[in-house]
Design an enzyme around this catalytic site. Sequence first.
Site, short mmCIF file in Angstrom:
data_model
loop_
_atom_site.label_atom_id
_atom_site.label_comp_id
_atom_site.label_asym_id
_atom_site.label_seq_id
_atom_site.Cartn_x
_atom_site.Cartn_y
_atom_site.Cartn_z
N ASP A 47 2.24 -6.29 2.96
CA ASP A 47 1.83 -4.99 3.49
C ASP A 47 0.62 -5.15 4.42
OD1 ASP A 47 -0.12 -5.46 1.61
OD2 ASP A 47 0.03 -3.51 0.63
N SER A 48 0.13 -6.38 4.57
CA SER A 48 -0.84 -6.68 5.63
C SER A 48 -0.23 -6.33 6.99
CB SER A 48 -1.24 -8.15 5.59
OG SER A 48 -0.11 -8.99 5.49
N ASP A 86 6.77 -7.06 -0.03
CA ASP A 86 5.62 -6.43 -0.68
C ASP A 86 5.88 -4.95 -0.90
OD1 ASP A 86 3.13 -6.93 -1.72
OD2 ASP A 86 2.10 -7.05 0.22
N LYS A 115 6.77 -8.15 -4.52
CA LYS A 115 5.41 -8.37 -5.03
C LYS A 115 4.75 -7.02 -5.21
CE LYS A 115 1.87 -9.84 -2.34
NZ LYS A 115 0.92 -8.71 -2.50
N GLU A 117 0.78 -5.21 -6.62
CA GLU A 117 -0.62 -5.48 -6.93
C GLU A 117 -1.04 -4.83 -8.25
OE1 GLU A 117 -3.15 -4.25 -3.70
OE2 GLU A 117 -2.07 -5.47 -2.23
N GLU A 184 -6.13 -13.35 -5.42
CA GLU A 184 -6.82 -13.15 -4.14
C GLU A 184 -8.30 -12.84 -4.35
OE1 GLU A 184 -5.01 -10.32 -1.46
OE2 GLU A 184 -6.68 -10.43 -0.05
O1 KIV Z 1 0.02 -8.33 2.30
C1 KIV Z 1 -0.29 -9.53 2.29
O2 KIV Z 1 -0.29 -10.22 3.32
C2 KIV Z 1 -0.69 -10.11 1.01
C3 KIV Z 1 -1.20 -11.50 1.03
C4 KIV Z 1 -2.57 -11.53 1.60
C5 KIV Z 1 -1.15 -12.13 -0.31
O3 KIV Z 1 -0.60 -9.47 0.02
#
Ligand code: KIV
Length: 286
Positions: A47-48, A86, A115, A117, A184
């Site tokens: 989600d970056s 994500d 993934k 969080e 992280e």
């Molecule tokens: O969204 C992302 O890029 C991440 C990584 C930094 C682990 O969660």
Amino acid sequence: MSNLTVPAIRGRKVRNGDSPLVMVTAYDAPGARFASDAGADLILVGDSLAMVVLGYEDTLQVTVDDMAHHVAAVARARPGAHVTGDLPWMSYHVSEAETVQNAARLVRAGAQSVKLEGGRKRLPMIEKIIAAEIPVMGHIGLTPQSLHAMGGFKVQGRRYEAARQLVQAAKAIEHAGCFALVVEGVPAPVAEQVTEAIDIPTIGIGAGPRCDGQVLVYHDLLGLQDRLAPKFVRRYADLGAASVDAIARFAADVRSGAFPADAESYHLTPDEAAAFGIFGPERSGG
Ligand code: KIV
């Protein structure tokens, strides 16, 4: 589809003599191809995306639609790496049914796992997703979706109690069935304790060298990012500067008339030119 299966990833521990896992983010088909050709084990469609591609200040702005769109682009490249999608903020916080549906959308878009969080409070949702046969990667420490709750992008687990809670959360996440865990923004010794405490691989970012793998954001690694990079980022290229230079040379060539050249132009055959009633000799072909 990746040769690296979830059971194979689950078993990867450096302490058992395995080589560290290499994960890189990607958000589109060319990025996925580059990551795959470079031999990455996993591609995270993170989600970056919000910050490095879509220009937002934080990750809270992306939706499941956004993530599915970019997961699909990555999957269309058919990378040799395992693809993890994500789950964005608010896609796994409201109800179990919605959470499973959202995870399934990323799988239908082409992800092989998802993934999410958070620590212990995410366990019920993790269990539901896994019960739907979708593998889940955990993510603890500095969790960017908790930006406001954490009071900023701050290193986590500096104090004994906070570090102890991270280790406990890692154990609970493993017990819930996650196959890997992103750690992280925590001090290296704390990430090492987490890695020691569990049998699934830890994948670190800003978590020191003792994890079972490392991940970097594509735009950070390649120097495509214009924001100030965090201390843990190592830039392996300066593609941002290379891009500005290339585009500036294109602009100069357009303005001087040096682009396009004859070889970069299409031509008429003599017959086509004659039919047009044109204008002096035309080279045939091309
Ligand atoms: O969204 C992302 O890029 C991440 C990584 C930094 C682990 O969660």
